[in-house]
Design an enzyme around this catalytic site. Structure first.
Site, PDB file in Angstrom:
ATOM      1  N   PRO A 223       0.794  -1.236   0.000  1.00  0.00           N
ATOM      2  CA  PRO A 223       0.000   0.000   0.000  1.00  0.00           C
ATOM      3  C   PRO A 223       0.829   1.289   0.000  1.00  0.00           C
ATOM      4  CG  PRO A 223       0.021  -0.960   2.191  1.00  0.00           C
ATOM      5  CD  PRO A 223       0.748  -1.928   1.307  1.00  0.00           C
ATOM      6  N   GLY A 224       2.168   1.175   0.146  1.00  0.00           N
ATOM      7  CA  GLY A 224       2.946   2.395  -0.094  1.00  0.00           C
ATOM      8  C   GLY A 224       3.887   2.855   1.012  1.00  0.00           C
ATOM      9  N   GLY A 225       4.197   1.989   1.958  1.00  0.00           N
ATOM     10  CA  GLY A 225       5.072   2.387   3.071  1.00  0.00           C
ATOM     11  C   GLY A 225       6.441   2.879   2.613  1.00  0.00           C
ATOM     12  N   ASP A 277      10.061  -4.762  -3.041  1.00  0.00           N
ATOM     13  CA  ASP A 277       9.494  -5.555  -1.933  1.00  0.00           C
ATOM     14  C   ASP A 277       8.399  -6.477  -2.473  1.00  0.00           C
ATOM     15  OD1 ASP A 277       9.123  -6.345   0.701  1.00  0.00           O
ATOM     16  OD2 ASP A 277       7.844  -4.658   1.240  1.00  0.00           O
ATOM     17  N   LYS A 306      12.427 -12.864  -0.035  1.00  0.00           N
ATOM     18  CA  LYS A 306      11.672 -13.789   0.826  1.00  0.00           C
ATOM     19  C   LYS A 306      12.486 -15.080   0.901  1.00  0.00           C
ATOM     20  CE  LYS A 306       8.809 -10.485   0.252  1.00  0.00           C
ATOM     21  NZ  LYS A 306       8.774  -9.392   1.196  1.00  0.00           N
TER      22      LYS A 306
HETATM   23  C1  SAM Z   1       4.843  -6.834   0.884  1.00  0.00           C
HETATM   24  S1  SAM Z   1       3.848  -5.917  -0.216  1.00  0.00           S
HETATM   25  C2  SAM Z   1       4.777  -4.437  -0.367  1.00  0.00           C
HETATM   26  C3  SAM Z   1       4.648  -3.514   0.801  1.00  0.00           C
HETATM   27  C4  SAM Z   1       5.272  -2.171   0.506  1.00  0.00           C
HETATM   28  N1  SAM Z   1       6.725  -2.237   0.469  1.00  0.00           N
HETATM   29  C5  SAM Z   1       4.893  -1.140   1.551  1.00  0.00           C
HETATM   30  O1  SAM Z   1       5.779  -0.565   2.157  1.00  0.00           O
HETATM   31  O2  SAM Z   1       3.702  -0.869   1.734  1.00  0.00           O
HETATM   32  C6  SAM Z   1       4.150  -6.732  -1.716  1.00  0.00           C
HETATM   33  C7  SAM Z   1       3.510  -6.076  -2.928  1.00  0.00           C
HETATM   34  O3  SAM Z   1       4.105  -6.639  -4.089  1.00  0.00           O
HETATM   35  C8  SAM Z   1       3.148  -6.584  -5.103  1.00  0.00           C
HETATM   36  N2  SAM Z   1       3.585  -7.459  -6.204  1.00  0.00           N
HETATM   37  C9  SAM Z   1       3.784  -8.800  -6.196  1.00  0.00           C
HETATM   38  N3  SAM Z   1       4.196  -9.210  -7.413  1.00  0.00           N
HETATM   39  C10 SAM Z   1       4.267  -8.109  -8.191  1.00  0.00           C
HETATM   40  C11 SAM Z   1       4.636  -7.877  -9.542  1.00  0.00           C
HETATM   41  N4  SAM Z   1       5.017  -8.872 -10.336  1.00  0.00           N
HETATM   42  N5  SAM Z   1       4.606  -6.609 -10.001  1.00  0.00           N
HETATM   43  C12 SAM Z   1       4.237  -5.567  -9.208  1.00  0.00           C
HETATM   44  N6  SAM Z   1       3.872  -5.737  -7.929  1.00  0.00           N
HETATM   45  C13 SAM Z   1       3.890  -6.987  -7.417  1.00  0.00           C
HETATM   46  C14 SAM Z   1       1.859  -6.999  -4.428  1.00  0.00           C
HETATM   47  O4  SAM Z   1       0.726  -6.535  -5.159  1.00  0.00           O
HETATM   48  C15 SAM Z   1       2.002  -6.335  -3.065  1.00  0.00           C
HETATM   49  O5  SAM Z   1       1.297  -5.102  -3.035  1.00  0.00           O
END
Ligand code: SAM
Length: 357
Positions: A223-225, A277, A306
């Site tokens: 969500p954008g942290g 991330d 991960k």
């Molecule tokens: C752990 S969350 C990220 C949290 C983010 N760093 C924060 O601070 O809010 C992982 C994100 O990766 C995105 N994601 C996973 N695979 C992706 C891809 N191939 N392309 C773009 N986003 C991806 C997911 O939709 C998810 O929102």
């Protein structure tokens, strides 16, 4: 109280559940240095026991703490104290220290970060003053420049005593930075990035590399942290994710949301930061980040990997090798299983040797 002052081991603090990975890493590093030894794992910590008398000194001399991934903190064990009595734990601990060293730089009373050891936090706080006083009574001087004394509580009546070189250990108590989730941040993931930047960058680098006008791409941003953290510092952020960003970020002039796949997004021009991330298999993320660094699309990268279910240390070593090969000679690579990480590690890579200005 029983004191065993023959304990010559390296104590490493780590995330509970990752003890075997921490043990595999330290054994591997020791093996590279021809230091034979064996490991004992506890809940949230590992003891590495070198089989040779000078193994511990050699390990501490040859290994920079900053190059380790799974340990949050380390120290050389000087004694193990059993049967501490609740009426006066401090005096026998101080006596055991005085038998080994006459001055220390700082005192840390700590415990493992495990569920079972967390109740020891109160005792650790309570014991700090009495241990400091008892050390002074025993003639152990506390001044700058000495080693850090770690009193690592195993239970209410057992502790390991250790010493670390402050120039080659974590500056944080228990290796854990005390960070508060900033008000307004869209997710707690912000703390992961904040911890990474506090750990991997020095003050000069933070000032030079995190300032208005710099550009970042954040893959897997929602969500954008992470995007929020960079935008707060005045950076311009391309946030890449098919999922929604927090409303405040969608409205921010510093954040541009691209609803697309992070594996196919490439910026029009070189950016300062790649942040990644995305929840994906780590070898894909390592390869993607290596491609960004190799093709010089970014100067610096903070990337979350991960961890697989098994053989995590071996996997980490292989992924770091892929990233290392992508960096120029003047580049720098570091990785750590952060306190704010779950079953994952965070990697920092830079192609720059010094702040540009
Ligand atoms: C752990 S969350 C990220 C949290 C983010 N760093 C924060 O601070 O809010 C992982 C994100 O990766 C995105 N994601 C996973 N695979 C992706 C891809 N191939 N392309 C773009 N986003 C991806 C997911 O939709 C998810 O929102």
């Amino acid at each position: 109280m029983n004191v065993n002052a023959d304990t010559r081991a390296c104590l490493l603090y780590c995330r509970p559940g990752l003890e075997n990975d921490c043990a595999a890493e330290v054994s591997d590093r020791a093996n590279d240095l021809d230091i034979p030894g064996w490991c004992r794992t506890g809940n949230g910590y590992v003891e590495f026991h070198p089989s040779t008398p000078d193994g511990l000194t050699e390990l501490a001399r040859a290994v920079r703490f900053t190059t380790l991934v799974f340990p949050r903190q380390w120290c050389g064990v000087i004694a193990r104290c059993d049967d501490l009595t609740p009426s006066d734990r401090a005096s026998p601990l101080a006596a055991a220290v005085a038998g080994v060293c006459s001055h220390i730089g700082a005192l840390r009373v700590e415990h493992a970060d495990s569920m079972e050891a967390r109740p020891l936090a109160r005792l650790a706080r309570k014991l700090h003053g009495p241990i400091a006083n008892a050390l002074a009574r025993r003639g152990v001087v506390q001044d700058a420049g000495g080693p850090t004394l770690h009193v690592f509580l195993l239970t209410g009546d057992q502790a390991l005593l250790g010493l670390s070189d402050p120039a080659n250990a974590s500056p944080w108590i228990g290796g854990i930075p005390r960070l508060r989730a900033p008000a307004g941040a869209p997710s707690r993931s912000t703390l992961k990035l904040e911890e990474a930047l506090a750990l991997f960058l020095n003050e000069r680098e933070r000032t030079a590399w995190l300032r208005p006008g710099r550009r970042a791409v954040d893959l897997g941003a929602a969500p954008g942290g992470w995007s929020w953290f960079m935008a707060q510092r005045g950076l311009q952020v391309d946030a890449v994710d098919n999922a929604c960003l927090a409303a405040t970020l969608e409205a921010s002039p510093r954040v541009h949301h691209h609803r697309t796949d992070g594996f196919t997004f490439w910026p029009r021009q070189r950016v300062d930061w790649l942040l990644c991330d995305m929840v994906e298999r780590p070898h894909r993320i390592a390869q993607l980040s290596a491609d960004w660094l190799k093709t010089v699309y970014c100067r610096h990268a903070v990337v979350n990997l991960k961890l697989p279910m098994k053989k995590r240390w071996q996997a980490v070593r292989d992924h770091l090798e892929v990233l290392r090969e992508a960096l120029p000679l003047c580049g720098r690579l570091a990785a750590r299983q952060l306190y704010h990480d779950r079953e994952e590690i965070t990697v920092f890579a830079t192609t720059a040797s010094l702040p540009r200005d």
